[in-house]
Scaffold this motif. Structure first.
Motif, PDB file in Angstrom:
ATOM      1  N   UNK A 131       1.165  -9.838  -8.620  1.00  0.00           N
ATOM      2  CA  UNK A 131       1.021  -9.486  -7.451  1.00  0.00           C
ATOM      3  C   UNK A 131       0.226  -8.063  -7.419  1.00  0.00           C
ATOM      4  N   UNK A 132       0.751  -7.095  -8.055  1.00  0.00           N
ATOM      5  CA  UNK A 132       0.101  -5.786  -7.983  1.00  0.00           C
ATOM      6  C   UNK A 132      -1.200  -5.774  -8.862  1.00  0.00           C
ATOM      7  N   UNK A 133      -1.374  -6.576  -9.727  1.00  0.00           N
ATOM      8  CA  UNK A 133      -2.829  -6.762 -10.429  1.00  0.00           C
ATOM      9  C   UNK A 133      -3.918  -7.532  -9.343  1.00  0.00           C
ATOM     10  N   UNK A 134      -3.274  -8.456  -8.746  1.00  0.00           N
ATOM     11  CA  UNK A 134      -4.079  -9.323  -7.771  1.00  0.00           C
ATOM     12  C   UNK A 134      -4.415  -8.164  -6.498  1.00  0.00           C
ATOM     13  N   UNK A 135      -3.409  -7.373  -6.178  1.00  0.00           N
ATOM     14  CA  UNK A 135      -3.687  -6.661  -5.127  1.00  0.00           C
ATOM     15  C   UNK A 135      -4.759  -5.350  -5.416  1.00  0.00           C
ATOM     16  N   UNK A 136      -4.696  -5.194  -6.709  1.00  0.00           N
ATOM     17  CA  UNK A 136      -5.715  -4.144  -7.258  1.00  0.00           C
ATOM     18  C   UNK A 136      -7.204  -4.826  -7.192  1.00  0.00           C
ATOM     19  N   UNK A 137      -7.062  -5.969  -7.581  1.00  0.00           N
ATOM     20  CA  UNK A 137      -8.427  -6.776  -7.878  1.00  0.00           C
ATOM     21  C   UNK A 137      -8.996  -6.633  -6.130  1.00  0.00           C
ATOM     22  N   UNK A 149     -10.749  -6.502   6.426  1.00  0.00           N
ATOM     23  CA  UNK A 149      -9.945  -7.420   7.355  1.00  0.00           C
ATOM     24  C   UNK A 149      -8.899  -6.449   7.833  1.00  0.00           C
ATOM     25  N   UNK A 150      -8.705  -6.279   9.168  1.00  0.00           N
ATOM     26  CA  UNK A 150      -7.481  -5.382   9.763  1.00  0.00           C
ATOM     27  C   UNK A 150      -6.218  -6.480   9.661  1.00  0.00           C
ATOM     28  N   UNK A 151      -5.294  -6.243   8.960  1.00  0.00           N
ATOM     29  CA  UNK A 151      -4.315  -6.971   9.429  1.00  0.00           C
ATOM     30  C   UNK A 151      -3.126  -6.485  10.079  1.00  0.00           C
ATOM     31  N   UNK A 152      -2.910  -7.586  11.039  1.00  0.00           N
ATOM     32  CA  UNK A 152      -1.821  -7.066  12.148  1.00  0.00           C
ATOM     33  C   UNK A 152      -0.610  -7.555  12.106  1.00  0.00           C
ATOM     34  N   UNK A 163       5.069  -6.141   0.084  1.00  0.00           N
ATOM     35  CA  UNK A 163       4.446  -6.929   1.328  1.00  0.00           C
ATOM     36  C   UNK A 163       3.125  -6.662   1.276  1.00  0.00           C
ATOM     37  N   UNK A 164       2.395  -5.639   0.932  1.00  0.00           N
ATOM     38  CA  UNK A 164       0.970  -5.266   0.872  1.00  0.00           C
ATOM     39  C   UNK A 164       0.494  -6.046  -0.311  1.00  0.00           C
ATOM     40  N   UNK A 165       1.167  -5.928  -1.475  1.00  0.00           N
ATOM     41  CA  UNK A 165       0.565  -6.570  -2.648  1.00  0.00           C
ATOM     42  C   UNK A 165       0.534  -8.193  -2.254  1.00  0.00           C
ATOM     43  N   UNK A 166       1.614  -8.802  -1.530  1.00  0.00           N
ATOM     44  CA  UNK A 166       1.390 -10.238  -1.439  1.00  0.00           C
ATOM     45  C   UNK A 166       0.321 -10.537  -0.170  1.00  0.00           C
ATOM     46  N   UNK A 167      -0.016  -9.785   0.475  1.00  0.00           N
ATOM     47  CA  UNK A 167      -1.115  -9.812   1.738  1.00  0.00           C
ATOM     48  C   UNK A 167      -2.382  -9.867   1.113  1.00  0.00           C
ATOM     49  N   UNK A 168      -2.641  -8.613   0.145  1.00  0.00           N
ATOM     50  CA  UNK A 168      -3.887  -8.427  -0.584  1.00  0.00           C
ATOM     51  C   UNK A 168      -4.077  -9.874  -1.466  1.00  0.00           C
ATOM     52  N   UNK A 169      -3.196 -10.086  -2.244  1.00  0.00           N
ATOM     53  CA  UNK A 169      -3.235 -11.343  -2.981  1.00  0.00           C
ATOM     54  C   UNK A 169      -3.575 -12.512  -2.235  1.00  0.00           C
ATOM     55  N   UNK A 170      -3.156 -12.831  -1.095  1.00  0.00           N
ATOM     56  CA  UNK A 170      -3.470 -14.033  -0.333  1.00  0.00           C
ATOM     57  C   UNK A 170      -4.748 -13.810   0.319  1.00  0.00           C
ATOM     58  N   UNK A 171      -5.203 -12.610   0.415  1.00  0.00           N
ATOM     59  CA  UNK A 171      -6.728 -12.250   0.851  1.00  0.00           C
ATOM     60  C   UNK A 171      -7.621 -12.511  -0.235  1.00  0.00           C
ATOM     61  N   UNK A 172      -7.313 -12.409  -1.490  1.00  0.00           N
ATOM     62  CA  UNK A 172      -8.073 -12.605  -2.424  1.00  0.00           C
ATOM     63  C   UNK A 172      -7.996 -14.229  -2.684  1.00  0.00           C
TER      64      UNK A 172
END
Length: 209
Positions: A131-137, A149-152, A163-172
Motif C-alpha cells: 500500500x505504501x508503494x502504491x501510495x508513492x506511485x 482530487x480533493x478527498x473529503x 488511511x492515506x495509503x489506502x485512499x491513494x492506492x484506490x485512486x491509482x
C-alpha cells in the motif's frame, strides 16, 4: 478480439465507480466496507496483460460493489446519487487524460508497477508495504499531473498514514480503470447520451455476480 463494446465499457466504468465509492467510505468512516472489492481494485493495477477487461478484475463477483454503485449513480429512479462519488469519478477521468498525454509518466508508471509485482512475491496486495508503494506511485506520477482530487471525509481518519495509503492506492486503481475505459472507446458524453443502456448493461452484469 475487439473489446470496444458496451459490456466492456460498463466493466471499466464500474471499476472506476468501485474505487471512488471505497475512497469515500474509507475517508468518511475510516474502514473499508468490502475487502473483496478493495483487493480486486488494487490487483487490477498490476494486471497489465489480461486476456479481457473482466479478467483484469478477477470476474464479475469482484465488481459487484462497482455495479451497484453505477446503478445508484446513473439510474434516476434510485434518487440516491452520492455526489462525492460523482466528483471522484470526474477527477479520475481528468487525471487519465493528463496521464495519457504524458508518455514519460506512462513509461515510469509501467516500471513502478513492475516493482509492485515483484513485491507481491513476498506480500499480499493489501499489505502495508505494498500500500505504501502504491501510495508513492500515485503521489509521484499521478497527483503531480493535476488537477488534484480533493478527498473529503473525517479529518481524524484522513490524518492517519495508513488511511492515506489506502485512499491513494484506490485512486491509482481508479485511474487504471479510467485508462481502460478510454482504451475501449469510453467517452464522457456516453454517460449522458447512453445512460439507460449503461444502466441496463450494468444490471445484466449484476446478475452474473
Amino acid at each position: 478480439m475487439s473489446f470496444h463494446t458496451l459490456e466492456s465499457r460498463s466493466i471499466a466504468f464500474a471499476a472506476m465507480c468501485q474505487a471512488a465509492y471505497l475512497v469515500d467510505k474509507i475517508a468518511s468512516k475510516g474502514i473499508c466496507p468490502d475487502a473483496v472489492a478493495f483487493n480486486a481494485s488494487l490487483r487490477s493495477i498490476v494486471r497489465t496483460d489480461s486476456a479481457s477487461p473482466i479478467d483484469i478484475f478477477g470476474g464479475h463477483e469482484s465488481l459487484k460493489l462497482g455495479y451497484q454503485t453505477v446503478v445508484t449513480q446513473l439510474d434516476n429512479a434510485s434518487g440516491n446519487r452520492n455526489m462525492q462519488v460523482t466528483k471522484y469519478v470526474a477527477g479520475l477521468m481528468a487525471l487519465e487524460r493528463k496521464l495519457s498525454a504524458n508518455p514519460g509518466n506512462l513509461n515510469l508508471l509501467g516500471e513502478r508497477i513492475n516493482q509492485v509485482n515483484r513485491q507481491l512475491a513476498h506480500f499480499e496486495i493489501d499489505d502495508s508495504n505494498v500500500l505504501s508503494n502504491l501510495d508513492s506511485i500515485y503521489r509521484d506520477l499521478i497527483s503531480t499531473l493535476g488537477p488534484r482530487i480533493q478527498v473529503n471525509g473525517n479529518p481524524a481518519y484522513l490524518q492517519q498514514e495508513h488511511t492515506q495509503h489506502k485512499i491513494r492506492a484506490l485512486l491509482l486503481a481508479g485511474v487504471r480503470a479510467a485508462v481502460l475505459w478510454r482504451q475501449i472507446g469510453g467517452k464522457r458524453r456516453q454517460l449522458l447520451l447512453s445512460r439507460k443502456a449503461m444502466v441496463h448493461q450494468t444490471k445484466q452484469n449484476l446478475l452474473r455476480t
